[in-house]
Write an enzyme that holds these catalytic residues in place. Structure first.
Site, PDB file in Angstrom:
ATOM      1  N   LYS A   1      37.132 -95.494-115.199  1.00  0.00           N
ATOM      2  CA  LYS A   1      36.687 -96.314-114.217  1.00  0.00           C
ATOM      3  C   LYS A   1      36.381 -97.652-114.618  1.00  0.00           C
ATOM      4  CE  LYS A   1      35.805 -92.912-111.201  1.00  0.00           C
ATOM      5  NZ  LYS A   1      35.226 -91.839-111.999  1.00  0.00           N
TER       6      LYS A   1
HETATM    7  C1  LIG Z   1      35.529 -92.702-105.246  1.00  0.00           C
HETATM    8  C2  LIG Z   1      34.638 -91.649-106.187  1.00  0.00           C
HETATM    9  N1  LIG Z   1      33.391 -91.404-105.788  1.00  0.00           N
HETATM   10  C3  LIG Z   1      32.588 -90.367-106.627  1.00  0.00           C
HETATM   11  C4  LIG Z   1      33.263 -90.125-107.874  1.00  0.00           C
HETATM   12  C5  LIG Z   1      32.480 -89.136-108.807  1.00  0.00           C
HETATM   13  O1  LIG Z   1      32.068 -89.942-109.851  1.00  0.00           O
HETATM   14  P1  LIG Z   1      32.117 -88.910-111.304  1.00  0.00           P
HETATM   15  O2  LIG Z   1      33.484 -88.679-111.543  1.00  0.00           O
HETATM   16  O3  LIG Z   1      31.411 -89.987-112.236  1.00  0.00           O
HETATM   17  O4  LIG Z   1      31.208 -87.970-111.090  1.00  0.00           O
HETATM   18  C6  LIG Z   1      34.503 -90.307-108.252  1.00  0.00           C
HETATM   19  C7  LIG Z   1      35.019 -89.905-109.404  1.00  0.00           C
HETATM   20  O5  LIG Z   1      36.259 -89.930-109.867  1.00  0.00           O
HETATM   21  C8  LIG Z   1      35.384 -91.266-107.270  1.00  0.00           C
HETATM   22  O6  LIG Z   1      36.515 -91.671-107.635  1.00  0.00           O
END
Ligand SMILES: Cc1ncc(COP(=O)(O)O)c(C=O)c1O
Length: 398
Positions: A185
């Site tokens: 990220k």
């Molecule tokens: C657009 C989006 N929303 C939510 C998430 C969820 O985040 P996390 O991986 O920190 O749980 C991701 C993860 O890749 C994502 O790309």
């Protein structure tokens, strides 16, 4: 030695992150220090002007918490866009609610606001708006529709921290928003996430619900802290295969974590979600948050080598391009040491998951399905040199 270029593979880990992780591992610094969590909460509270900040082991935990606090139940529908990932959909499935998919605007890869109103039913409780690739969605228009229909608006800022719409940052438009500190990220402590509440009236029992959420295990904290250290060894050896083998091996013996647990690929809920964030990871994430604006500016600068008409306010975690011969380009790039991204080569990533497990009906979002067949993501991370960016551009344009 040729350096690997990759849209994934912990792109923003630098030597300083490795040192911070090593300090936390060896000196066991801050593992139980509540002041660290306070520092991180204060950063979000001040940047987003919100008094209600909650910290988690992931964006998915943050979203699950928000849906619970919004009172979403099995009877409810939650509107989301197609062209997303299981991490954004699973929390809805875990609650037992029904995800209702809306097609995307091909210019921004975000929920098409013109399709929203016709998808709202008497069961719609929440609309989740994703800002795909760090490109802001048509949030003002969507917010207006949600307000007219008395529907809760949650912004998914997992891949867009620091992006703007006009003078306001994404995350400040919704009734609530969540962020991810995942491994690839904009800012990363390998895993982690935060939720902010902007409009308390839609959420109840926040503190009680948060108290029920368990701390992460020590094993999990070790895994996250070991990750940047392991990547410092893996990345220089990646192109001679040794790094790739080491990465798989370390994940297999669970010294470092994988992005998803096996259960999640079919909509299952592992015990490790939702969990709280760990104070031990705060120095890592704060180190990156302090550089956020500079890193985002650098990403936009790097993206400008790929295309001229950048969208204002976007931060381009990855730069999307549509191609006809994706496999060919991916292979050619790999031979040159470049691993291009494929978010989202399935309307729900990763490719290969059974879409019906996530309540997606094939053919229901034709624009997203078409784009999923042609998308490639080019890397924009700050460590890239201009020479490397031009090399990526030339391979794709060739
Ligand atoms: C657009 C989006 N929303 C939510 C998430 C969820 O985040 P996390 O991986 O920190 O749980 C991701 C993860 O890749 C994502 O790309």
């Amino acid at each position: 030695m040729l350096k690997v270029i990759s849209s994934g593979l912990s792109p923003n880990t630098k030597a300083t992150d490795v040192i911070i992780a090593l300090e936390a591992l060896i000196l066991k610094r801050h593992w139980k220090d509540p002041l660290q969590l306070h520092i991180l909460k204060k950063w979000f509270a001040s940047r987003y002007n919100s008094d209600q900040v909650y910290l988690f082991n992931s964006g998915r935990s943050a979203l699950y918490f928000l849906l619970k606090a919004a009172g979403v139940t099995k009877q409810d529908e939650v509107i989301v866009q197609a062209f997303t990932c299981i991490g954004a959909i699973n929390p809805i499935i875990w609650i037992g609610a029904k995800p209702v998919y809306i097609d995307i605007d091909p210019q921004t890869y975000n929920l098409d606001p013109d399709l929203l109103e016709s998808s709202i039913t008497s069961k719609t409780k929440v609309v989740i708006v994703q800002h795909t690739f760090g490109i802001p969605a048509a949030i003002s228009k969507i917010k207006k529709i949600c307000q007219e229909h008395k529907i809760i608006l949650i912004e998914d800022c997992a891949v867009s921290i620091g992006a703007f719409v006009g003078k306001k940052e994404v995350g400040t438009y919704g009734d609530a928003a969540f962020f991810s500190f995942g491994r690839d990220k904009i800012v990363s402590s390998v895993s982690g996430g935060a939720a902010i509440i902007n409009n308390l009236k839609h959420f109840a029992n926040l503190d009680e619900l948060y108290r029920e959420i368990l701390e992460p295990s020590s094993n999990w904290v070790y895994q996250q802290l070991l990750h940047p250290v392991a990547m410092a060894v893996i990345l220089p050896l990646y192109l001679i295969q040794v790094g790739k083998i080491l990465l798989v091996l370390l994940q297999k013996i669970k010294l470092i974590s994988k992005p998803y647990e096996e259960l999640e690929y079919s909509g299952g809920k592992p015990e490790s979600y939702p969990r709280r964030y760990s104070p031990a990871l705060v120095p890592l994430i704060m180190h990156q948050l302090r550089q956020l604006d500079a890193m985002d500016a650098r990403r936009v600068f790097n993206a400008s080598y790929y295309g001229e008409n950048l969208i204002k306010g976007a931060v381009y975690l990855r730069y999307p391009v549509l191609v006809k011969n994706r496999e060919q380009i991916l292979n050619k790039a790999q031979r040159a040491g470049i691993y291009l991204g494929t978010w989202y080569d399935s309307v729900i990533n990763p490719a290969g998951v059974t879409l019906s497990n996530f309540k997606y009906k094939k053919g229901s979002c034709p624009v997203a399905e078409d784009i999923a067949g042609r998308i490639l993501n080019l890397p924009t991370y700050a460590r890239l040199t201009v020479r490397e960016i031009k090399k990526v551009r030339d391979i794709v344009n060739d």
